[in-house]
Design a protein around this motif. Structure first.
Motif, short mmCIF file in Angstrom:
data_model
loop_
_atom_site.label_atom_id
_atom_site.label_comp_id
_atom_site.label_asym_id
_atom_site.label_seq_id
_atom_site.Cartn_x
_atom_site.Cartn_y
_atom_site.Cartn_z
N LYS A 150 12.85 -2.62 -5.17
CA LYS A 150 12.50 -4.03 -5.04
C LYS A 150 11.10 -4.29 -5.59
O LYS A 150 10.85 -5.33 -6.22
CB LYS A 150 12.56 -4.44 -3.56
N THR A 151 10.19 -3.34 -5.37
CA THR A 151 8.80 -3.51 -5.81
C THR A 151 8.63 -3.25 -7.30
O THR A 151 7.96 -4.01 -8.00
CB THR A 151 7.87 -2.57 -5.01
N TYR A 152 9.25 -2.17 -7.80
CA TYR A 152 8.99 -1.74 -9.18
C TYR A 152 10.20 -1.87 -10.12
O TYR A 152 10.11 -1.48 -11.28
CB TYR A 152 8.50 -0.29 -9.18
N HIS A 153 11.31 -2.38 -9.60
CA HIS A 153 12.51 -2.62 -10.40
C HIS A 153 13.07 -1.33 -11.01
O HIS A 153 13.67 -1.35 -12.09
CB HIS A 153 12.23 -3.64 -11.51
N THR A 154 12.84 -0.23 -10.32
CA THR A 154 13.43 1.05 -10.71
C THR A 154 13.41 1.95 -9.49
O THR A 154 12.71 1.67 -8.51
CB THR A 154 12.65 1.70 -11.87
N THR A 155 14.19 3.00 -9.50
CA THR A 155 14.21 3.92 -8.37
C THR A 155 13.10 4.96 -8.53
O THR A 155 12.59 5.16 -9.65
CB THR A 155 15.56 4.65 -8.28
N TYR A 201 0.84 -1.20 0.00
CA TYR A 201 0.00 0.00 0.00
C TYR A 201 0.87 1.25 0.00
O TYR A 201 0.62 2.21 -0.73
CB TYR A 201 -0.92 -0.01 1.22
N ARG A 202 1.93 1.23 0.81
CA ARG A 202 2.85 2.37 0.85
C ARG A 202 3.51 2.60 -0.50
O ARG A 202 3.68 3.75 -0.95
CB ARG A 202 3.91 2.13 1.92
N MET A 203 3.87 1.52 -1.19
CA MET A 203 4.50 1.66 -2.50
C MET A 203 3.53 2.24 -3.53
O MET A 203 3.91 3.07 -4.36
CB MET A 203 5.04 0.31 -2.97
N LYS A 204 2.28 1.82 -3.46
CA LYS A 204 1.28 2.36 -4.39
C LYS A 204 1.04 3.84 -4.11
O LYS A 204 0.87 4.64 -5.04
CB LYS A 204 -0.02 1.57 -4.28
N LYS A 205 1.01 4.22 -2.82
CA LYS A 205 0.85 5.63 -2.48
C LYS A 205 2.06 6.43 -2.94
O LYS A 205 1.93 7.56 -3.41
CB LYS A 205 0.64 5.80 -0.98
N ALA A 206 3.26 5.84 -2.81
CA ALA A 206 4.47 6.52 -3.26
C ALA A 206 4.39 6.78 -4.76
O ALA A 206 4.72 7.88 -5.25
CB ALA A 206 5.71 5.68 -2.94
N LYS A 207 3.94 5.79 -5.52
CA LYS A 207 3.81 5.96 -6.97
C LYS A 207 2.77 7.04 -7.28
O LYS A 207 2.96 7.87 -8.18
CB LYS A 207 3.42 4.63 -7.61
N HIS A 257 11.10 6.66 7.13
CA HIS A 257 11.88 7.78 7.64
C HIS A 257 13.37 7.59 7.40
O HIS A 257 14.19 8.36 7.88
CB HIS A 257 11.57 7.97 9.13
N ASN A 258 13.70 6.55 6.67
CA ASN A 258 15.05 6.31 6.19
C ASN A 258 14.99 6.30 4.67
O ASN A 258 14.41 5.38 4.08
CB ASN A 258 15.58 4.98 6.74
N ILE A 259 15.57 7.31 4.03
CA ILE A 259 15.44 7.45 2.59
C ILE A 259 16.04 6.28 1.84
O ILE A 259 15.51 5.84 0.81
CB ILE A 259 16.07 8.80 2.13
N SER A 260 17.14 5.73 2.36
CA SER A 260 17.77 4.59 1.69
C SER A 260 16.85 3.37 1.71
O SER A 260 16.75 2.63 0.73
CB SER A 260 19.11 4.25 2.36
N HIS A 261 16.18 3.16 2.84
CA HIS A 261 15.23 2.05 2.95
C HIS A 261 14.07 2.24 1.98
O HIS A 261 13.62 1.29 1.32
CB HIS A 261 14.71 1.95 4.38
N PHE A 262 13.57 3.48 1.87
CA PHE A 262 12.48 3.77 0.96
C PHE A 262 12.87 3.47 -0.49
O PHE A 262 12.15 2.80 -1.23
CB PHE A 262 12.04 5.23 1.09
N ILE A 263 14.03 3.97 -0.91
CA ILE A 263 14.48 3.76 -2.29
C ILE A 263 14.70 2.28 -2.56
O ILE A 263 14.33 1.77 -3.62
CB ILE A 263 15.77 4.57 -2.55
N SER A 264 15.29 1.59 -1.59
CA SER A 264 15.53 0.16 -1.74
C SER A 264 14.22 -0.61 -1.90
O SER A 264 14.12 -1.50 -2.76
CB SER A 264 16.31 -0.36 -0.53
#
Length: 267
Positions: free
Chosen positions: A254-259, A216-222, A243-250
């Protein structure tokens, strides 16, 4: 009323090919299917849809989504007046979203939500302009529509004896996804043990509540990347509970195969 658009000159995540409502639907025969994704819903009357040796009645509050180039035909029942609403669309995100919907050649929905019924008439006038400024907004609206279809399917498919556990979890996550969420918090919401609630939830969704939260978080990010090009990547990460940008990007990669940054370049 109907609006048709030319294909955009540059690739877009989602774009509208045509949209209409209160349409007096004539008989349609497409031996080669339609060339974009095509949603059709009944406003008044009843239609008959034939696809892949199957026949469906399409009455009020019912709809069907066709994949491109899938042969089909439809016509009013008994030649009576049949009013429809429709949305045809395509784009670079469509295949991924089709998989998310579980779309094979078509998706027939025998009971669509009031939000879906009202969606096309409500956004129709926002689609009148097809200039470069309005196209990203149209992409966002189509994305929202696809999410409504997914939500409609999820709640239709839930077993009635599991809804009292799954529905509170889904609602809590949609309201608190930007905050820290734990299995123990969800257990307090459902009043069941973590082990039992997770087993019931996974049976309904095929993933655990915390996996659902991440998705859900990834869909909201998109969605935020589409709707808020002015926001920094770090801001979007914080908005969706990272709240950790590296974790978010990672996690996004992982979910969408792109940053997130590369994804934004295609918007």
């Amino acid at each position: 009323m109907r609006i048709a658009f030319n294909k955009p000159n540059q690739p877009l995540p989602l774009y509208c090919e045509s949209i209409g409502y209160h349409w007096s639907q004539p008989p349609i025969h497409r031996s080669n299917g339609y060339y974009t994704y095509h949603w059709l819903q009944t406003e008044m009357g009843t239609g008959v849809v034939n696809i892949e040796n199957q026949q469906f009645l399409l009455g009020p509050n019912q709809g069907i989504l066709f994949r491109p180039r899938i042969p089909h035909e439809y016509h009013p029942l008994d030649q009576k007046n049949w009013k429809t609403a429709f949305l045809s669309f395509d784009g670079t995100l469509c295949e991924e979203l089709a998989q998310y919907l579980g779309l094979k050649d078509f998706l027939y929905i025998d009971r669509i939500s009031p939000e879906i019924m009202a969606f096309i008439p409500e956004i129709f006038h926002d689609f009148i302009s097809s200039n470069t400024v309005s196209l990203p907004d149209q992409s966002v609206e189509i994305y929202k529509f696809i999410m409504l279809l997914h939500q409609n399917n999820v709640f239709k498919d839930l077993h009635s004896n599991a809804t009292h556990i799954t529905l509170p979890i889904v609602n809590y996550i949609s309201d608190h996804y930007s905050e820290k969420v734990s299995n123990e918090q969800l257990s307090k919401i459902t009043s069941y043990s973590v082990t039992y609630q997770n087993r019931v939830f996974k049976k309904a969704f095929d993933i655990t509540p915390l996996e659902y939260l991440t998705n859900y978080r990834m869909k909201k990010a998109k969605e935020f990347l589409l709707t808020h090009p002015e926001w920094e990547i770090n801001t979007i990460g914080n908005k969706v509970g990272f709240h950790n940008i590296s974790h978010f990007i990672s996690q996004f990669k992982k979910t969408y195969h792109t940053t997130p940054t590369k994804f934004r370049r295609f918007i």
